[in-house]
Write a protein that holds these residues in place. Structure first.
Motif, PDB file in Angstrom:
ATOM      1  N   GLN A 180      -2.594  22.566  -5.838  1.00 32.26           N
ATOM      2  CA  GLN A 180      -1.699  23.519  -6.024  1.00 32.26           C
ATOM      3  C   GLN A 180      -1.569  23.940  -7.462  1.00 32.26           C
ATOM      4  O   GLN A 180      -1.517  25.130  -7.711  1.00 32.26           O
ATOM      5  CB  GLN A 180      -0.190  22.941  -6.111  1.00 32.26           C
ATOM      6  CG  GLN A 180       0.392  22.701  -4.564  1.00 32.26           C
ATOM      7  CD  GLN A 180       1.797  22.081  -4.422  1.00 32.26           C
ATOM      8  OE1 GLN A 180       1.871  20.809  -4.496  1.00 32.26           O
ATOM      9  NE2 GLN A 180       2.483  22.844  -4.384  1.00 32.26           N
ATOM     10  N   VAL A 181      -2.350  23.119  -8.187  1.00 36.55           N
ATOM     11  CA  VAL A 181      -2.646  23.479  -9.754  1.00 36.55           C
ATOM     12  C   VAL A 181      -3.863  24.411  -9.664  1.00 36.55           C
ATOM     13  O   VAL A 181      -3.700  25.376 -10.276  1.00 36.55           O
ATOM     14  CB  VAL A 181      -2.863  22.133 -10.685  1.00 36.55           C
ATOM     15  CG1 VAL A 181      -3.137  22.741 -12.106  1.00 36.55           C
ATOM     16  CG2 VAL A 181      -1.753  21.359 -10.721  1.00 36.55           C
ATOM     17  N   ILE A 182      -4.747  24.146  -8.893  1.00 37.49           N
ATOM     18  CA  ILE A 182      -6.157  25.049  -8.718  1.00 37.49           C
ATOM     19  C   ILE A 182      -5.646  26.367  -8.298  1.00 37.49           C
ATOM     20  O   ILE A 182      -5.912  27.370  -8.723  1.00 37.49           O
ATOM     21  CB  ILE A 182      -6.871  24.508  -7.966  1.00 37.49           C
ATOM     22  CG1 ILE A 182      -7.831  23.186  -8.483  1.00 37.49           C
ATOM     23  CG2 ILE A 182      -8.060  25.587  -7.370  1.00 37.49           C
ATOM     24  CD1 ILE A 182      -8.462  22.357  -7.476  1.00 37.49           C
ATOM     25  N   ALA A 183      -4.449  26.274  -7.413  1.00 37.30           N
ATOM     26  CA  ALA A 183      -4.139  27.482  -6.674  1.00 37.30           C
ATOM     27  C   ALA A 183      -3.369  28.497  -7.701  1.00 37.30           C
ATOM     28  O   ALA A 183      -3.770  29.976  -7.893  1.00 37.30           O
ATOM     29  CB  ALA A 183      -3.104  27.470  -5.466  1.00 37.30           C
ATOM     30  N   VAL A 184      -2.514  27.773  -8.517  1.00 30.15           N
ATOM     31  CA  VAL A 184      -1.810  28.609  -9.646  1.00 30.15           C
ATOM     32  C   VAL A 184      -2.811  29.030 -10.495  1.00 30.15           C
ATOM     33  O   VAL A 184      -2.689  30.264 -11.026  1.00 30.15           O
ATOM     34  CB  VAL A 184      -0.847  27.710 -10.485  1.00 30.15           C
ATOM     35  CG1 VAL A 184      -0.149  28.248 -11.521  1.00 30.15           C
ATOM     36  CG2 VAL A 184       0.276  27.020  -9.339  1.00 30.15           C
ATOM     37  N   ALA A 185      -3.843  28.321 -11.013  1.00 27.70           N
ATOM     38  CA  ALA A 185      -4.879  28.659 -11.964  1.00 27.70           C
ATOM     39  C   ALA A 185      -5.473  30.056 -11.487  1.00 27.70           C
ATOM     40  O   ALA A 185      -5.891  30.988 -12.075  1.00 27.70           O
ATOM     41  CB  ALA A 185      -5.676  27.771 -12.445  1.00 27.70           C
ATOM     42  N   GLN A 186      -6.102  30.041 -10.286  1.00 28.93           N
ATOM     43  CA  GLN A 186      -6.843  30.942  -9.495  1.00 28.93           C
ATOM     44  C   GLN A 186      -5.727  32.443  -9.385  1.00 28.93           C
ATOM     45  O   GLN A 186      -6.482  33.269  -9.697  1.00 28.93           O
ATOM     46  CB  GLN A 186      -7.334  30.662  -8.492  1.00 28.93           C
ATOM     47  CG  GLN A 186      -8.632  29.375  -8.277  1.00 28.93           C
ATOM     48  CD  GLN A 186      -9.020  28.984  -7.107  1.00 28.93           C
ATOM     49  OE1 GLN A 186      -8.208  29.033  -6.261  1.00 28.93           O
ATOM     50  NE2 GLN A 186     -10.295  28.689  -7.267  1.00 28.93           N
ATOM     51  N   THR A 187      -4.578  32.139  -9.041  1.00 25.25           N
ATOM     52  CA  THR A 187      -3.712  33.205  -8.916  1.00 25.25           C
ATOM     53  C   THR A 187      -3.686  33.921 -10.209  1.00 25.25           C
ATOM     54  O   THR A 187      -3.442  35.088 -10.279  1.00 25.25           O
ATOM     55  CB  THR A 187      -2.460  32.765  -8.471  1.00 25.25           C
ATOM     56  OG1 THR A 187      -2.746  32.149  -6.982  1.00 25.25           O
ATOM     57  CG2 THR A 187      -1.448  33.861  -8.190  1.00 25.25           C
ATOM     58  N   ASN A 188      -3.760  33.310 -11.368  1.00 24.53           N
ATOM     59  CA  ASN A 188      -3.622  33.612 -12.687  1.00 24.53           C
ATOM     60  C   ASN A 188      -4.605  34.161 -13.462  1.00 24.53           C
ATOM     61  O   ASN A 188      -4.727  33.968 -14.676  1.00 24.53           O
ATOM     62  CB  ASN A 188      -2.435  32.984 -13.378  1.00 24.53           C
ATOM     63  CG  ASN A 188      -1.043  33.067 -12.910  1.00 24.53           C
ATOM     64  OD1 ASN A 188      -0.349  34.122 -13.005  1.00 24.53           O
ATOM     65  ND2 ASN A 188      -0.724  31.913 -12.149  1.00 24.53           N
TER      66      ASN A 188
END
Length: 213
Positions: A174-182
């Motif tokens: 989930q942290v990876i997904a948030v980072a990639q989204t931003n």
């Protein structure tokens, strides 16, 4: 849910004791030292390094000792910054809010945030990534670490002081997904077990990210 007031209250009360307890913690964390050493070698010539949520400056001082002299340590707590300046007077330390960094866009070549986002939920985590992304140069790198899990640990007392603070754990994917989204690209994602004798018994996550600009 944490508020800015809760966080400031917690660390204004505990800054002195926190510095005494944690300033030397890297001495016993060989993996943290190893990844910081590699980051320092990779990013030594990439521009100013921003250390976010630096507390009393233990990570900032460690990077300085590795030869990263162009570095600024920042924390939301004035009291923590006072401790950092006292312990490492040769290093630049400033008060700054990771969620709303006022530095010019593209100011820094790299950033680190070791266990600095522990009081954020996922929406605030997204704000933090956006804020860091904005102040990094194109292609800038960001190294961050956090507790792995899905629990929220609430403390009414911390370091012998009455507080009202939550510590948030995160799922790696989930942290990876948030980072990639931003705006970030994933360079590396690593997990390790806790050092049981000196740390809270949670797995730790490390993300090495790169600005996609």
């Amino acid at each position: 849910m944490n508020t800015r007031k809760n966080i400031l209250d917690c660390y204004s009360k505990t800054a002195e004791v926190y510095a005494q307890k944690y300033f030397g913690e890297l001495e016993h964390k060989h993996f943290d030292k190893m990844i910081l050493q590699h980051f320092a070698r990779e990013r030594a010539l990439a521009g100013t390094v921003l250390d976010l949520g630096c507390g009393p400056g233990q990570t900032t001082a460690y990077l300085d000792g590795l030869g990263i002299k162009d570095i600024i340590g920042t924390d939301i707590s004035c009291e923590m910054i006072d401790e950092a300046k006292r312990l490492s007077p040769h290093i630049a330390f400033e008060t700054a809010d990771m969620l709303d960094l006022s530095y010019p866009e593209g100011r820094f070549g790299s950033a680190v945030a070791f266990y600095a986002m522990v009081h954020f939920d996922y929406p605030l985590l997204a704000e933090a990534f956006r804020s860091v992304y904005k102040v990094l140069k194109p292609g800038g790198h960001f190294l961050t670490s956090f507790h792995l899990g899905d629990e929220i640990v609430h403390l009414d007392h911390f370091l012998d002081h009455k507080v009202d603070i939550d510590f948030n754990f995160f799922k790696m994917h989930q942290v990876i997904a948030v980072a990639q989204t931003n705006g970030f690209q994933l360079v590396d994602a690593i997990e390790r077990e806790a050092y049981s004798e000196i740390e809270y018994p949670s797995k730790r996550g490390y993300l090495w990210l790169k600005s996609s600009r």
